[in-house]
Design a protein around this motif. Structure first.
Motif, PDB file in Angstrom:
ATOM      1  N   ALA A 138      -5.518  12.963   8.749  1.00 51.54           N
ATOM      2  CA  ALA A 138      -4.854  12.314   8.217  1.00 51.54           C
ATOM      3  C   ALA A 138      -4.209  11.897   9.867  1.00 51.54           C
ATOM      4  O   ALA A 138      -3.981  10.166   9.699  1.00 51.54           O
ATOM      5  CB  ALA A 138      -4.080  12.713   7.024  1.00 51.54           C
ATOM      6  N   ALA A 147      -7.207   3.492   7.335  1.00 53.43           N
ATOM      7  CA  ALA A 147      -7.153   4.783   7.347  1.00 53.43           C
ATOM      8  C   ALA A 147      -8.409   4.752   8.292  1.00 53.43           C
ATOM      9  O   ALA A 147      -8.895   5.681   9.476  1.00 53.43           O
ATOM     10  CB  ALA A 147      -8.167   5.484   6.298  1.00 53.43           C
ATOM     11  N   ARG A 156       1.748   5.038   9.025  1.00 55.74           N
ATOM     12  CA  ARG A 156       0.400   5.282   8.671  1.00 55.74           C
ATOM     13  C   ARG A 156      -0.343   6.307   7.757  1.00 55.74           C
ATOM     14  O   ARG A 156      -1.225   6.036   7.401  1.00 55.74           O
ATOM     15  CB  ARG A 156      -0.149   4.680  10.018  1.00 55.74           C
ATOM     16  N   THR A 159      -3.144   7.183   5.502  1.00 57.82           N
ATOM     17  CA  THR A 159      -3.863   7.725   5.673  1.00 57.82           C
ATOM     18  C   THR A 159      -4.835   8.334   4.735  1.00 57.82           C
ATOM     19  O   THR A 159      -6.396   8.870   4.632  1.00 57.82           O
ATOM     20  CB  THR A 159      -4.826   8.076   7.119  1.00 57.82           C
ATOM     21  N   VAL A 178     -12.397   6.397   2.342  1.00 60.05           N
ATOM     22  CA  VAL A 178     -12.389   6.122   4.399  1.00 60.05           C
ATOM     23  C   VAL A 178     -13.929   5.549   4.226  1.00 60.05           C
ATOM     24  O   VAL A 178     -14.730   5.568   4.180  1.00 60.05           O
ATOM     25  CB  VAL A 178     -11.972   7.055   4.964  1.00 60.05           C
TER      26      VAL A 178
END
Length: 214
Positions: A96, A161, A196, A200, A209
């Motif tokens: 991530a 992502a 972020r 993600t 994703v």
């Protein structure tokens, strides 16, 4: 391996393991050792060019774990984690944060080189021994309740992502940047995830994703 040599740096605080990695890389055709450091801070002081593949341990002095991955990724490098840590949270958090690959220290030299070459060309590599973690994560997603995100919000989240900027997402979806930021605000409100990297990781956990738009 034809073409320019791949520059690989090593960030590992254990001197013997660091030396072993550097020795193996030095003997590998098509690979050039850029820097060998015991911490993220020491590595950044070398000012290696963006695009360097960085073999990164997670248990480091100073910046460590997913924060170490994020710090190195934000400088434009491609991170391949090589760590003794192999728990589900370790793997998912590192990915991530932007890691392009994840190996345990049980990986042999051939697998390390194979992963380096995959990451250096823009691919991702996760050790087969860790793939079950991602599969288990997918199974848990399917068994549990789904997030109440709209189809558009899922598109936005998936592109975020994949590493896209707000302006790139807006261009891909033919809307304004302001609209994208409104979608992101609603996603944050619904999920409680603010940064972020957290979003993600959410996308990874939810299985939404997708590849970037470049």
């Amino acid at each position: 391996m034809s073409g320019p040599a791949v520059e690989v740096s090593v960030v590992e605080d254990h001197p013997l393991y660091r030396a072993a990695l550097v020795g193996s890389l030095t003997e590998t055709p098509g690979v050039r050792v850029g820097a060998a450091a015991r911490s993220v801070e020491e590595f950044l002081a070398y000012r290696r060019p963006a695009g360097t593949v960085v073999l990164l341990d997670l248990s480091l002095p100073g910046v460590r774990g997913a924060a170490a991955v994020l710090t190195v990724v934000e400088r434009g490098h491609r991170v391949l984690v090589v760590s003794a840590q192999s728990g589900r949270d370790d793997v998912l958090s590192a990915i991530a944060a932007g890691a392009k690959g994840y190996l345990t220290k049980a990986a042999d030299g051939d697998e390390v080189i194979r992963a380096i070459r995959t990451v250096s060309t823009g691919g991702t590599y996760v050790s087969p021994t860790l793939a079950s973690i991602l599969l288990d994560s997918a199974s848990r997603r399917q068994a549990g309740p789904r997030l109440a995100l709209t189809a558009r919000e899922r598109q936005v989240l998936s592109l975020l992502a994949a590493g896209e900027r707000d302006v790139d997402i807006a261009r891909a979806l033919s809307v304004s940047v302001r609209t994208i930021r409104s979608h992101l605000d609603r996603i944050r409100e619904k999920t409680g995830r603010r940064r972020r990297p957290e979003l993600t990781r959410l996308a990874i956990e939810e299985g939404i994703v997708m590849a970037g738009i470049r």
